[in-house]
Design a protein around this motif. Structure first.
Motif, mmCIF file in Angstrom:
data_model
loop_
_atom_site.group_PDB
_atom_site.id
_atom_site.type_symbol
_atom_site.label_atom_id
_atom_site.label_comp_id
_atom_site.label_asym_id
_atom_site.label_seq_id
_atom_site.Cartn_x
_atom_site.Cartn_y
_atom_site.Cartn_z
ATOM 1 N N PHE A 152 0.466 1.539 11.692
ATOM 2 C CA PHE A 152 0.695 1.642 10.329
ATOM 3 C C PHE A 152 0.498 0.189 9.670
ATOM 4 C CE2 PHE A 152 3.191 4.762 12.750
ATOM 5 C CZ PHE A 152 2.928 5.876 11.877
ATOM 6 N N SER A 153 0.797 -0.945 10.480
ATOM 7 C CA SER A 153 0.491 -2.236 9.989
ATOM 8 C C SER A 153 -0.729 -2.516 9.521
ATOM 9 C CB SER A 153 0.768 -3.350 11.193
ATOM 10 O OG SER A 153 0.014 -2.946 12.185
ATOM 11 N N LEU A 154 -1.910 -1.607 10.097
ATOM 12 C CA LEU A 154 -3.335 -1.849 9.625
ATOM 13 C C LEU A 154 -3.462 -1.025 8.218
ATOM 14 C CD1 LEU A 154 -6.093 -2.332 9.978
ATOM 15 C CD2 LEU A 154 -6.357 -0.262 11.523
ATOM 16 N N LEU A 155 -2.775 0.096 8.127
ATOM 17 C CA LEU A 155 -2.707 0.900 6.739
ATOM 18 C C LEU A 155 -2.212 0.095 5.619
ATOM 19 C CD1 LEU A 155 -1.608 4.633 7.914
ATOM 20 C CD2 LEU A 155 -3.750 3.745 7.102
ATOM 21 N N LYS A 156 -1.370 -0.920 5.904
ATOM 22 C CA LYS A 156 -0.880 -1.574 4.839
ATOM 23 C C LYS A 156 -1.876 -2.582 4.233
ATOM 24 C CE LYS A 156 3.929 -2.292 6.599
ATOM 25 N NZ LYS A 156 4.947 -3.245 6.979
ATOM 26 N N ARG A 157 -2.959 -2.959 5.014
ATOM 27 C CA ARG A 157 -4.079 -3.869 4.603
ATOM 28 C C ARG A 157 -5.056 -3.365 4.248
ATOM 29 N NH1 ARG A 157 -3.847 -7.128 10.506
ATOM 30 N NH2 ARG A 157 -1.498 -7.550 10.494
ATOM 31 N N ILE A 158 -5.138 -1.952 4.088
ATOM 32 C CA ILE A 158 -6.434 -1.148 3.461
ATOM 33 C C ILE A 158 -6.290 -1.379 1.877
ATOM 34 C CG2 ILE A 158 -7.694 0.825 2.991
ATOM 35 C CD1 ILE A 158 -6.628 1.849 5.580
ATOM 36 N N PRO A 159 -7.183 -2.103 1.263
ATOM 37 C CA PRO A 159 -7.404 -2.555 -0.284
ATOM 38 C C PRO A 159 -7.441 -1.105 -0.931
ATOM 39 C CG PRO A 159 -9.374 -2.970 0.834
ATOM 40 C CD PRO A 159 -8.553 -2.821 1.977
ATOM 41 N N GLY A 160 -6.931 -0.815 -2.080
ATOM 42 C CA GLY A 160 -7.015 0.067 -3.054
ATOM 43 C C GLY A 160 -6.067 1.289 -2.664
ATOM 44 N N LEU A 161 -5.294 1.364 -1.652
ATOM 45 C CA LEU A 161 -4.382 2.321 -1.187
ATOM 46 C C LEU A 161 -2.948 1.626 -1.286
ATOM 47 C CD1 LEU A 161 -5.894 4.136 1.987
ATOM 48 C CD2 LEU A 161 -6.108 4.764 -0.490
ATOM 49 N N LYS A 162 -1.809 2.416 -1.272
ATOM 50 C CA LYS A 162 -0.329 1.811 -1.282
ATOM 51 C C LYS A 162 0.287 2.386 -0.289
ATOM 52 C CE LYS A 162 1.435 5.467 -4.329
ATOM 53 N NZ LYS A 162 1.650 5.851 -5.686
ATOM 54 N N TYR A 163 1.015 1.401 0.546
ATOM 55 C CA TYR A 163 1.737 1.745 1.568
ATOM 56 C C TYR A 163 3.274 2.134 1.392
ATOM 57 C CZ TYR A 163 3.478 1.701 6.441
ATOM 58 O OH TYR A 163 4.173 2.022 7.704
ATOM 59 N N ILE A 164 3.806 3.103 1.546
ATOM 60 C CA ILE A 164 5.038 3.440 1.160
ATOM 61 C C ILE A 164 5.972 3.288 2.252
ATOM 62 C CG2 ILE A 164 6.635 5.197 -0.085
ATOM 63 C CD1 ILE A 164 3.714 4.750 -1.374
ATOM 64 N N PRO A 165 7.126 2.209 2.240
ATOM 65 C CA PRO A 165 8.070 1.926 3.076
ATOM 66 C C PRO A 165 9.109 2.832 3.371
ATOM 67 C CG PRO A 165 8.495 0.586 1.275
ATOM 68 C CD PRO A 165 7.219 1.461 0.822
ATOM 69 N N VAL A 166 9.466 3.133 4.682
ATOM 70 C CA VAL A 166 10.371 3.914 4.993
ATOM 71 C C VAL A 166 11.830 3.940 4.481
ATOM 72 C CG1 VAL A 166 11.723 5.103 6.767
ATOM 73 C CG2 VAL A 166 9.321 4.789 7.061
ATOM 74 N N SER A 167 12.170 2.533 4.461
ATOM 75 C CA SER A 167 13.527 2.174 3.723
ATOM 76 C C SER A 167 13.467 2.519 2.272
ATOM 77 C CB SER A 167 13.559 0.656 3.697
ATOM 78 O OG SER A 167 14.779 0.007 2.867
ATOM 79 N N LEU A 168 14.662 3.338 2.001
ATOM 80 C CA LEU A 168 14.892 3.862 0.686
ATOM 81 C C LEU A 168 15.173 2.853 -0.193
ATOM 82 C CD1 LEU A 168 15.478 6.150 -1.488
ATOM 83 C CD2 LEU A 168 17.993 6.178 -0.630
ATOM 84 N N THR A 169 15.920 1.625 0.119
ATOM 85 C CA THR A 169 15.959 0.383 -0.802
ATOM 86 C C THR A 169 14.774 -0.111 -1.020
ATOM 87 O OG1 THR A 169 18.180 0.080 0.393
ATOM 88 C CG2 THR A 169 17.177 -1.811 -0.846
ATOM 89 N N GLU A 170 13.772 -0.196 -0.039
ATOM 90 C CA GLU A 170 12.306 -0.809 -0.488
ATOM 91 C C GLU A 170 11.965 -0.204 -1.607
ATOM 92 O OE1 GLU A 170 10.245 -2.737 2.761
ATOM 93 O OE2 GLU A 170 12.148 -2.644 3.992
ATOM 94 N N ARG A 171 11.789 1.223 -1.289
ATOM 95 C CA ARG A 171 10.974 2.403 -1.937
ATOM 96 C C ARG A 171 11.733 2.315 -3.551
ATOM 97 N NH1 ARG A 171 11.771 5.958 2.027
ATOM 98 N NH2 ARG A 171 12.860 7.437 0.514
ATOM 99 N N ARG A 172 12.960 2.164 -3.678
ATOM 100 C CA ARG A 172 13.515 2.033 -4.984
ATOM 101 C C ARG A 172 13.069 0.730 -5.650
ATOM 102 N NH1 ARG A 172 19.551 4.747 -3.733
ATOM 103 N NH2 ARG A 172 19.107 6.878 -4.017
ATOM 104 N N ALA A 173 13.323 -0.439 -4.955
ATOM 105 C CA ALA A 173 12.969 -1.797 -5.415
ATOM 106 C C ALA A 173 11.424 -1.784 -6.013
ATOM 107 C CB ALA A 173 13.308 -2.842 -4.551
ATOM 108 N N PHE A 174 10.486 -1.141 -5.294
ATOM 109 C CA PHE A 174 8.978 -0.979 -5.416
ATOM 110 C C PHE A 174 8.845 -0.310 -6.694
ATOM 111 C CE2 PHE A 174 4.633 -0.381 -3.254
ATOM 112 C CZ PHE A 174 4.067 -1.499 -4.456
ATOM 113 N N GLU A 175 9.418 0.817 -7.108
ATOM 114 C CA GLU A 175 9.386 1.932 -7.960
ATOM 115 C C GLU A 175 10.156 1.291 -9.352
ATOM 116 O OE1 GLU A 175 11.594 5.236 -6.574
ATOM 117 O OE2 GLU A 175 9.782 6.273 -5.805
#
Length: 237
Positions: free
Chosen positions: A212-235
């Protein structure tokens, strides 16, 4: 910074993009060669699983028989898997995709022995059973009572069953496997498959480890965190 984050949220979710790529890589060679036997090598068949090919319990979700099925599968993955990943996070999406695939396959194999006595059963293949599982989770846990379905307001819990009837007309779609996917998703949504779930704290730790740490680094894609707080902050950003 705010503009870049908003743009990032509009990109394709990482696990959804990976599923699209796997479907293309697995199905394209057989489509190009026009060899049905090669294309169905990973589809779900009871006889093959009994012979020890247990990998079919998962690999069937990336197998398509023709270009129309592959196109329909790509749209289904983009819409259902993409929406589901945004709601639960990339890690949980990956875990539940595998869990739903296996649960749907086991239920399919159980029912196939009975149904095949009275009717021919199509081999299970494609992402649609997992998509129905995701739809089942969403509708059983939805706070809405009714939803618009082709301009008509119907109870939310009935939407997947109407969709199941429509999916019957998609080429090479197995009604039995789609039904099994829906039943698996609704069972999970109602809390009967708690063994497939894990706490948010565990998901947050998995966010930081391979792959999953590798998926975060792929350009052009978005990695969605599991934490609900992080997802809401991102949105919100």
């Amino acid at each position: 910074a705010r503009g870049s984050m908003a743009a990032g949220w509009g990109r394709l979710p990482a696990a959804t993009a990976l599923m699209l790529l796997l479907s293309l890589v697995v199905s394209a060679p057989g489509l190009l060669r026009g060899a049905p036997a090669a294309r169905s090598a990973a589809s779900l068949r009871a006889a093959a699983v009994r012979a020890g090919e247990v990998h079919r319990l998962i690999t069937y979700i990336v197998v398509y028989e023709d270009l129309i099925s592959l196109t329909c599968g790509a749209i289904i993955i983009w819409y259902f898997a993409g929406s589901f990943e945004k709601n639960v996070g990339t890690v949980k999406h990956c875990v539940l995709t595998i869990a739903f695939a296996v649960l749907s396959a086991l239920l399919y194999l159980l029912l196939e022995t009975v149904v095949s006595r009275v009717s021919e059963v199509e081999d299970a293949k494609g992402f649609m059973p997992v998509a129905f599982a995701m739809l089942g989770v969403s509708t059983t846990r939805s706070r809405m009572k009714k939803a618009l379905f082709f301009g008509v307001r119907v109870p939310v819990v009935l939407v997947p069953w109407f969709m199941l009837c429509i999916a019957w007309f998609i080429p090479h779609s197995s009604l039995l496997s789609n039904l099994c996917g829906l039943l698996a998703g609704e069972a999970y949504g109602l809390g009967y498959c708690f063994c497939s779930d894990f706490p948010e704290s565990v998901g947050s730790k998995l966010d930081r480890v391979f792959p999953f740490s590798l998926l975060k680094r792929i350009p052009g894609l978005k990695y969605i965190p599991v934490s609900l707080t992080e997802r809401r902050a991102f949105e919100k950003s």
